[in-house]
Design an enzyme around this catalytic site. Structure first.
Site, PDB file in Angstrom:
ATOM      1  N   ASP A  14      -2.151  -6.591  -6.390  1.00  0.00           N
ATOM      2  CA  ASP A  14      -0.269  -5.963  -7.683  1.00  0.00           C
ATOM      3  C   ASP A  14      -0.195  -6.528  -8.920  1.00  0.00           C
ATOM      4  O   ASP A  14       0.480  -6.009  -9.487  1.00  0.00           O
ATOM      5  CB  ASP A  14       0.671  -7.301  -7.018  1.00  0.00           C
ATOM      6  CG  ASP A  14       1.285  -7.171  -4.789  1.00  0.00           C
ATOM      7  OD1 ASP A  14       1.366  -5.986  -4.736  1.00  0.00           O
ATOM      8  OD2 ASP A  14       0.880  -8.758  -4.877  1.00  0.00           O
ATOM      9  N   HIS A  44       0.259   0.254  -3.074  1.00  0.00           N
ATOM     10  CA  HIS A  44       0.103   0.956  -4.790  1.00  0.00           C
ATOM     11  C   HIS A  44       1.159   1.711  -5.101  1.00  0.00           C
ATOM     12  O   HIS A  44       1.165   2.785  -5.149  1.00  0.00           O
ATOM     13  CB  HIS A  44      -1.553   1.599  -4.645  1.00  0.00           C
ATOM     14  CG  HIS A  44      -1.972   0.424  -3.678  1.00  0.00           C
ATOM     15  ND1 HIS A  44      -3.860   0.836  -3.758  1.00  0.00           N
ATOM     16  CD2 HIS A  44      -2.283  -0.684  -3.313  1.00  0.00           C
ATOM     17  CE1 HIS A  44      -4.746   0.066  -3.449  1.00  0.00           C
ATOM     18  NE2 HIS A  44      -3.501  -0.728  -3.036  1.00  0.00           N
ATOM     19  N   GLN A 209      -6.075  -5.398  -2.159  1.00  0.00           N
ATOM     20  CA  GLN A 209      -5.871  -6.624  -2.548  1.00  0.00           C
ATOM     21  C   GLN A 209      -6.789  -7.112  -3.761  1.00  0.00           C
ATOM     22  O   GLN A 209      -7.068  -5.558  -4.396  1.00  0.00           O
ATOM     23  CB  GLN A 209      -6.227  -7.630  -1.213  1.00  0.00           C
ATOM     24  CG  GLN A 209      -5.465  -7.843  -0.322  1.00  0.00           C
ATOM     25  CD  GLN A 209      -6.116  -6.069   0.678  1.00  0.00           C
ATOM     26  OE1 GLN A 209      -6.739  -6.091   0.459  1.00  0.00           O
ATOM     27  NE2 GLN A 209      -4.904  -5.451   1.296  1.00  0.00           N
ATOM     28  N   HIS A 308       0.779  -4.089 -17.466  1.00  0.00           N
ATOM     29  CA  HIS A 308       1.851  -4.491 -17.692  1.00  0.00           C
ATOM     30  C   HIS A 308       1.938  -5.170 -19.214  1.00  0.00           C
ATOM     31  O   HIS A 308       2.425  -6.838 -19.822  1.00  0.00           O
ATOM     32  CB  HIS A 308       1.839  -5.926 -16.631  1.00  0.00           C
ATOM     33  CG  HIS A 308       2.657  -5.157 -15.590  1.00  0.00           C
ATOM     34  ND1 HIS A 308       1.186  -5.151 -14.686  1.00  0.00           N
ATOM     35  CD2 HIS A 308       3.080  -5.423 -14.313  1.00  0.00           C
ATOM     36  CE1 HIS A 308       2.286  -4.150 -13.253  1.00  0.00           C
ATOM     37  NE2 HIS A 308       3.085  -5.627 -13.552  1.00  0.00           N
ATOM     38  N   ASP A 310       3.576  -4.333 -21.886  1.00  0.00           N
ATOM     39  CA  ASP A 310       4.995  -5.144 -21.890  1.00  0.00           C
ATOM     40  C   ASP A 310       5.495  -5.683 -21.791  1.00  0.00           C
ATOM     41  O   ASP A 310       6.741  -6.407 -21.750  1.00  0.00           O
ATOM     42  CB  ASP A 310       5.530  -3.577 -21.232  1.00  0.00           C
ATOM     43  CG  ASP A 310       5.598  -3.460 -19.678  1.00  0.00           C
ATOM     44  OD1 ASP A 310       4.556  -3.578 -19.208  1.00  0.00           O
ATOM     45  OD2 ASP A 310       6.442  -3.281 -19.087  1.00  0.00           O
TER      46      ASP A 310
END
EC number: 6.3.4.4
Length: 407
Positions: A14, A44, A209, A308, A310
């Protein structure tokens, strides 16, 4: 893009492999996206610049850009899930090739997986991938993709799976018909097709994964029945760049140790949440100790994508964990030693973070802690939210310069 690139998640999954693969496919000609592990349990997420969203499962994450997908022999192919995904994408079967030697996941594998989860919570996705692999280890007659060309052999092998698991209420004829239709819709190719793709142009290998879930290197038994490191790619391709993907915070879907988990962090996600079979989606501080272990068991990583970026702005309490109270290194054990991995699991269940800090520059800090140059920064799900950094963010010493993404 001049070289083949393998994209691997260095955490528990993830981290954003799909959006990274989509961005790579948008930078220049890519011959194909090759899937090299897992199956229909992959999720995804890709969001196009005009807002179109799809959660890629078996199709490669370059599909929106017209890049073909090849499912290699390491994939667990689920024809029923594939049909549903294809319908959502507008049936782009002309972009899909499948290695005839790949294993087939059946409804009986899926039912057995869910029955097992009900009795012994493991944290799998309930798609039957692990059951498919386990069955293949016990039977030389495990159904494979090429079997859909031979109705008699397909029926015999599917009946063996049905009888092995005892789910007689799933009609065999319906499954035979669906799998036969799958065989007519996709192009089934021999193993040598991979070599042809690699000769014709740069390819992107898309993993599923994460390394910390690897069947041999993850925290046993809370792992996937799949090789999530670069090992499968190395069997398919003689030379490629290793691109590791990490988030600015660590997440885990399902059961198993998670040293830096922090329920107080408020980082909700649109595409991740409580799963019926996996359980809770947990978030925590960036775990540099676990990610250094991932880099080590991979045999090294050439470059990083940090996603990520942000998130720290939305979570003032977010930190980076650089050490546990009793160590700053998880020592890898011998290859394929599940007893050793279970020992690690027990130790990590008791571990707690020691040093936590909040850096000014998250990409720089993560790259330095993992000793890998950051060549892609991601501030959102779209390709427009990505920033390629050709020289790497504060490239550590003794790391070779990046070659695949000149600007």
């Amino acid at each position: 893009m001049a070289e083949h690139v393998a994209v691997v998640d260095l955490g528990y999954g993830d981290a954003g492999k799909g959006t990274v693969v989509d961005a790579l496919c948008g930078r220049g000609p890519v011959r194909a996206v090759l899937r090299f592990n897992g199956g229909a349990q992959a999720a995804h997420n890709v969001v196009t610049d005009d807002g179109r969203h799809h959660t890629f499962s078996q199709f490669g994450s370059g599909t929106f850009r017209g890049v073909p997908t090849h499912l290699t022999r390491f994939m667990i192919v689920d024809p029923l899930a594939l049909a549903a995904e294809a319908a959502a994408l507008g049936n782009p079967f002309d972009l899909l090739t499948v290695d005839g030697d790949a294993l087939l996941a059946t409804p009986w594998h899926r039912a057995a997986n869910r029955r097992r989860e009900r009795s012994d919570r493991h944290g799998s996705c309930g798609m039957g991938v692990g059951e498919t692999v386990a069955y293949a280890l016990s039977s030389t007659e495990a159904p494979r993709v090429a079997d859909v060309r031979s109705p008699a052999r397909l029926r015999r092998r599917l009946a063996m799976v049905r009888d092995a698991y005892g789910f007689a209420d799933l009609p065999l004829d319906d499954v035979v018909d669906a799998f036969t239709a799958f065989g007519k819709a996709v192009r089934i190719v021999p193993g040598s097709f991979t070599d042809r793709l690699l000769r014709e142009g740069p390819c992107v290998f898309e993993g599923a994964q994460g390394v910390l879930l690897d069947e041999w290197r993850g925290w046993h038994p809370h792992t996937t029945w799949s090789t999530t490191t670069f090992d499968n790619v190395a069997e398919l391709c003689p030379s490629f760049r290793r691109l590791g993907v990490v988030r600015t915070f660590t997440t885990r879907h399902g059961a198993g140790p998670f040293v830096t988990a922090d329920p107080a962090l408020d980082l909700p996600e649109a595409h991740n949440g409580h799963g019926e079979w996996q359980g809770a989606f947990r978030a925590g501080h960036f775990d540099a100790v676990a990610h250094r272990y991932a880099v080590e068991v991979c045999g090294g990583v050439d470059e990083l994508a940090v996603t990520h970026l942000d998130a720290p702005g939305r979570a003032p309490g977010l930190r980076i964990c650089t050490s546990y109270r009793d160590t700053d290194r998880i020592v890898p054990g011998p290859p394929r030693d599940l007893a050793y991995q279970a020992t690690l699991t027990a130790a990590l269940t008791r571990a707690t973070p020691a040093e936590l800090h909040r850096p000014d520059n998250w990409a720089e800090a993560i790259g330095a802690l993992l000793r890998v140059p950051v060549t892609l920064e991601s501030y959102g799900p779209r390709a427009a939210d990505k920033r390629f950094v050709p020289a790497g963010v504060h490239r550590p010493e003794r790391i070779p310069p990046v070659a695949y993404c000149p600007v």
